[in-house]
Scaffold this motif. Structure first.
Motif, short mmCIF file in Angstrom:
data_model
loop_
_atom_site.label_atom_id
_atom_site.label_comp_id
_atom_site.label_asym_id
_atom_site.label_seq_id
_atom_site.Cartn_x
_atom_site.Cartn_y
_atom_site.Cartn_z
N GLU A 1 11.05 3.86 -5.21
CA GLU A 1 11.95 3.16 -4.28
C GLU A 1 11.11 2.29 -3.36
OE1 GLU A 1 14.15 6.27 -2.32
OE2 GLU A 1 15.87 6.00 -3.66
N ASP A 2 11.73 1.15 -2.97
CA ASP A 2 10.99 0.17 -2.17
C ASP A 2 12.03 -0.69 -1.46
OD1 ASP A 2 9.80 -2.54 -1.69
OD2 ASP A 2 8.02 -1.56 -2.48
N PRO A 3 11.87 -0.98 -0.16
CA PRO A 3 12.87 -1.79 0.55
C PRO A 3 13.01 -3.21 0.03
CG PRO A 3 10.93 -1.40 1.93
CD PRO A 3 10.80 -0.50 0.75
N HIS A 4 11.99 -3.73 -0.64
CA HIS A 4 12.05 -5.11 -1.15
C HIS A 4 12.63 -5.20 -2.56
CE1 HIS A 4 9.76 -6.67 2.25
NE2 HIS A 4 8.89 -5.71 2.08
N TYR A 5 12.82 -4.06 -3.20
CA TYR A 5 13.30 -4.08 -4.58
C TYR A 5 14.80 -4.36 -4.64
CZ TYR A 5 14.26 -2.53 -9.37
OH TYR A 5 14.65 -2.47 -10.67
N ARG A 6 15.19 -5.27 -5.54
CA ARG A 6 16.61 -5.58 -5.75
C ARG A 6 16.96 -5.28 -7.19
NH1 ARG A 6 18.46 -11.31 -4.09
NH2 ARG A 6 20.49 -10.27 -4.30
N LYS A 7 17.95 -4.43 -7.37
CA LYS A 7 18.37 -4.06 -8.72
C LYS A 7 19.24 -5.14 -9.35
CE LYS A 7 20.34 -0.23 -11.38
NZ LYS A 7 20.91 1.14 -11.32
N PHE A 8 20.11 -5.76 -8.54
CA PHE A 8 21.04 -6.77 -9.05
C PHE A 8 20.81 -8.11 -8.35
CE2 PHE A 8 23.29 -2.69 -9.53
CZ PHE A 8 23.51 -2.71 -10.90
N SER A 9 21.09 -9.18 -9.09
CA SER A 9 21.00 -10.52 -8.52
C SER A 9 22.31 -10.86 -7.81
CB SER A 9 20.72 -11.53 -9.63
OG SER A 9 21.83 -11.59 -10.53
N ASP A 10 22.38 -12.04 -7.19
CA ASP A 10 23.59 -12.46 -6.49
C ASP A 10 24.78 -12.61 -7.42
OD1 ASP A 10 22.16 -12.51 -4.14
OD2 ASP A 10 21.71 -14.66 -4.25
N SER A 11 24.51 -12.85 -8.71
CA SER A 11 25.60 -13.03 -9.67
C SER A 11 26.14 -11.70 -10.19
CB SER A 11 25.11 -13.88 -10.86
OG SER A 11 24.11 -13.19 -11.59
N GLY A 12 25.49 -10.60 -9.81
CA GLY A 12 25.93 -9.30 -10.29
C GLY A 12 25.20 -8.82 -11.53
N ASP B 1 0.80 -1.23 0.00
CA ASP B 1 0.00 0.00 0.00
C ASP B 1 0.83 1.28 0.00
OD1 ASP B 1 1.04 -0.16 2.54
OD2 ASP B 1 -0.90 -0.19 3.57
N LYS B 2 2.14 1.17 -0.16
CA LYS B 2 2.97 2.37 -0.10
C LYS B 2 4.19 2.20 -1.00
CE LYS B 2 5.73 5.22 3.05
NZ LYS B 2 6.24 5.37 4.45
N VAL B 3 4.59 3.30 -1.63
CA VAL B 3 5.82 3.31 -2.41
C VAL B 3 6.44 4.70 -2.29
CG1 VAL B 3 4.81 4.06 -4.62
CG2 VAL B 3 6.85 2.60 -4.62
N ASP B 4 7.75 4.77 -2.31
CA ASP B 4 8.45 6.06 -2.29
C ASP B 4 8.75 6.51 -3.71
OD1 ASP B 4 8.42 6.21 0.47
OD2 ASP B 4 10.37 5.23 0.70
N TRP B 5 8.68 7.80 -3.90
CA TRP B 5 8.93 8.41 -5.22
C TRP B 5 10.15 9.32 -5.09
CZ3 TRP B 5 5.32 12.68 -7.65
CH2 TRP B 5 5.75 12.96 -8.95
#
Length: 736
Positions: free
Chosen positions: A557-568, A398-402
């Motif tokens: 922006e979101d605390p659960h969002y991941r830009k990169f995977s473990d492999s880079g 229910d929330k997202v940062d802009w």
């Protein structure tokens, strides 16, 4: 500094949120031009066109548009419409700023007319592009002999910016162009104007006589600028008015790299030694002021005009060359918009579907090609989810940062769309609140109530400044234009939309308040019990190629969002609790039924390009297929023409994937394939080529490290296509 939120009146039924916002922005954050026009496209209900004069020009007389007392502020082709437009209630306009304000702010504003369904307003463009009314074209017939070319003639329409059409890739010889018509929509208006559209100026292949004077065509200008076997292209563009340095705005064709030239080469560029006399080109150059408006606002107006221009001038090509019928047409528009309903129901998408179908049924073949978009990793799409069984019990998204960056000299926008067919009572259970950076106080709630104009918008104002508006959010029901040509009298379905708009975070000469850079929080509340999702998109706000930077791209922006995977590598799968979604990032004008949509992949290993946009989760309709947009991980982009003859430059993005499909479609049309066969052939080829690529052994990554192609991004599959530019030196012998 004191910031205060409050509800404000907004007439949801008749006013337009973007028009309201742009009215404030144009006054307080003006362009460099002192005098300019406001382009707009009006979508009406049945009877709109027949009553257009009464709505806009009550003092006008009867008869044809050019004979009435109407200033040249209207694309008259749409009023006194030829058959392909006669059933459409769509009219583009381009009023000077003063007249525009009088029009929309007056007591008889067209915005409040019941025959007006929607108006889409663009950013201002220079006023000197609207001076002269267009005079009717005089066509000189020039029929080819049967043995000059065996293939069927095809018209390639290119709608883009920075079209350096004197490049040798678009010529049969040094002074023999394949560009039959070139319309510069934002160019300085000259005597004779642009027939049917009354904006900018156009060049034709042949000379014309206007008011007793000979106006040289493209071929004559090429002869005038010829130096031996070469053409002085800088002189050509100066004489033609393409590179007009007496005007303030960007001159894309004067740069080494121009987006439109690169795209046009991939779609219709050939060495002069090849026999392509029947591969005609109609080019439409978008106004630089609209391209520089990084959000994409106003593209709809220019697109409606451009498609109408290509269809109308196609008739002229038929007459000029003595063809039995209008040649097949394939149009490439390598641009897009991020925010919108994304369900094929927008006014521009429905208009394209209707006009393409009508042309196909009554005139000749036509195909329209669009890029999928480059937003997969842009963090521009968010999904608010409630009572979703796939989310852990008791949790909602229910929330997202802009995140809004500093030094942004343009407005920033978010559109939040409610689900389709949501009843009014259920809609009222939804509300949105906004919290500004460094503030602990959220705004008052903006409820999704379509019948409460007194509380239909919320505004954040700085009390110590006269023009203190910083942020404004609107709720409005938008018409769902998804209806057939024959039942347009039925009541439109409505879909709720929030628009959140911010003023610039920086501006060089304004006394108005500025928005705070940093993190703005967007929260959605839903008190119902049904499973419900709201999707939101941030408008594009980055500088186009070779343009000065005015906008800076905001993102979620979101605390659960991941830009990169473990492999880079870039992460390609969304976290189940993240509001930010990589899926659902397809271009907002690419979800209609009658367009071909193209994503991009990397040639070296077959991977989908990291930026190539995706359909919604679980959907596999769009894009239709993938074409190369990258050579390898280190050699970015594809090589095609630079602005000047003999130059070659690399550019990437789905914008360079789309014109390769345009080229392939033109080749199929030239071989006599009809529209249905072309669609089937492209799909079958994509399926077959995708299998070949998968088993070609060209992968340079260890087994198991390459992610599987997601169905939301690949469509029918990856197409293997030949290089469109195998040579850069084959000019041949053309004599004198």
């Amino acid at each position: 500094m004191s910031l205060t939120w409050s509800h404000e009146y907004f007439d949801q039924k008749y006013d337009d949120a973007y028009a309201d916002w742009l009215s404030y922005v144009s006054r307080n954050f003006p362009t460099q031009e002192e005098d300019y026009i406001v382009p707009a496209v009006w979508f009406g209900r049945p009877g709109f066109r027949n009553n257009f004069e009464e709505i806009f020009f009550p003092a006008g007389g009867g008869g044809k548009a050019e004979d009435r007392d109407i200033p040249p502020y209207v694309a008259e082709l749409f009023l006194d419409a030829p058959p392909q437009f006669s059933g459409e209630e769509v009219v583009p306009t381009h009023f000077p700023l003063k007249e525009w304000r009088q029009l929309v702010d007056g007591p008889n504003s067209p915005l409040k007319n019941s025959l007006v369904e929607q108006v889409i307003v663009g950013r201002p463009v220079p006023a000197d592009s609207v001076i002269y009314r267009g005079t009717e074209l005089e066509i000189q017939e020039l029929a080819y002999s049967d043995d000059e070319a065996d293939e069927i003639p095809v018209i390639v329409g290119i709608i883009d910016e920075g079209l350096a059409f004197a490049n040798e890739r678009f010529r049969n010889g040094p002074t023999d162009t394949r560009v039959e018509f070139a319309w510069l929509q934002g160019g300085r208006s000259v005597s004779g104007g642009v027939y049917g559209f009354n904006r900018g100026f156009e060049l034709t292949k042949w000379d014309r006589t206007i008011e007793g004077k000979t106006v040289p065509g493209i071929d004559s200008l090429l002869k005038l600028c010829r130096k031996g076997d070469l053409v002085d292209e800088d002189l050509f563009y100066a004489l033609a008015g393409v590179a007009d340095f007496g005007r303030l705005h960007h001159k894309a064709a004067a740069w080494r790299v121009s987006h439109g030239t690169h795209v046009m080469d991939l779609a219709a560029g050939y060495d002069m030694g090849e026999d392509k006399k029947k591969r005609h080109i109609i080019s439409v150059q978008l106004p630089s002021a609209i391209v520089a408006e990084t959000s994409g606002l106003g593209l709809e107006t220019e697109l409606v005009n451009a498609v109408g221009y290509i269809f109308h001038r196609a008739y002229a090509i038929r007459k000029r060359y003595g063809y039995d019928k209008v040649p097949p047409i394939v149009i490439n528009f390598s641009s897009g918009i991020r925010a919108g309903p994304h369900d094929g129901s927008s006014s521009i998408e429905q208009y394209l579907d209707r006009i393409l179908n009508y042309w196909r049924d009554n005139h000749s073949q036509v195909q329209f090609v669009l890029p999928a978009g480059n937003s997969f990793q842009a963090r521009s799409h968010a999904c608010f989810s409630f009572n979703n069984p796939s989310v852990p019990p008791g949790q909602s998204i229910d929330k997202v940062d802009w995140h809004v960056p500093p030094d942004d000299r343009t407005s920033s926008y978010i559109e939040l769309w409610l689900p389709q067919d949501l009843c009014p009572e259920e809609s009222k259970k939804i509300s949105v609140t906004i919290c500004a950076p460094s503030s602990t106080v959220s705004s008052c709630e903006l409820v999704a109530d379509r019948n409460n104009p007194g509380q239909a918008s919320i505004a954040l104002r700085e009390s110590e400044v006269d023009e203190g508006l910083v942020c404004k959010a609107y709720f409005q029901q938008r018409s769902d234009s998804k209806r057939t040509h024959n039942n347009r009298d039925e009541e439109s379905k409505m879909r709720g939309r929030y628009l959140i708009a911010l003023v610039p975070t920086s501006f060089h000469s304004s006394k108005a308040a500025l928005a705070g850079a940093g993190v703005w929080s967007i929260s959605v509340k839903y008190t119902g019990v049904e499973a419900l999702e709201l999707h939101g998109w941030i408008h594009w706000d980055d500088a186009p190629i070779s343009y000065s930077r005015f906008g800076r791209q905001s993102f979620f922006e979101d605390p659960h969002y991941r830009k990169f995977s473990d492999s880079g590598e870039y992460q390609e799968v969304d976290h189940e609790l993240s509001a930010i979604r990589r899926t659902g990032t397809i271009s907002a004008i690419a979800t209609g039924n009658e367009v071909r949509v193209v994503g991009g992949y990397r040639i070296s290993d077959g991977r989908i390009a990291t930026y190539s946009s995706a359909d919604f989760k679980g959907h596999e309709d769009l894009p239709n297929y993938l074409a190369p947009s990258e050579t390898s991980k280190t050699n970015l982009g594809l090589i095609a023409a630079g602005s000047r003859s003999g130059s070659a430059v690399p550019l990437n993005g789905t914008s360079v994937a789309a014109p390769q499909i345009t080229r392939l479609i033109a080749d199929l049309m030239a071989c006599g394939e009809d529209d249905d066969a072309i669609v089937d052939l492209l799909r079958d080829k994509a399926v077959k080529d995708d299998i070949d690529i998968e088993h070609s052994g060209r992968r340079r990554t260890p087994p198991g490290t390459t992610p599987k192609l997601s169905k939301e991004r690949k469509g029918a599959g990856r197409l293997k296509l030949p290089e469109s530019r195998p040579s850069n030196s084959l000019r041949g012998d053309f004599g004198t």
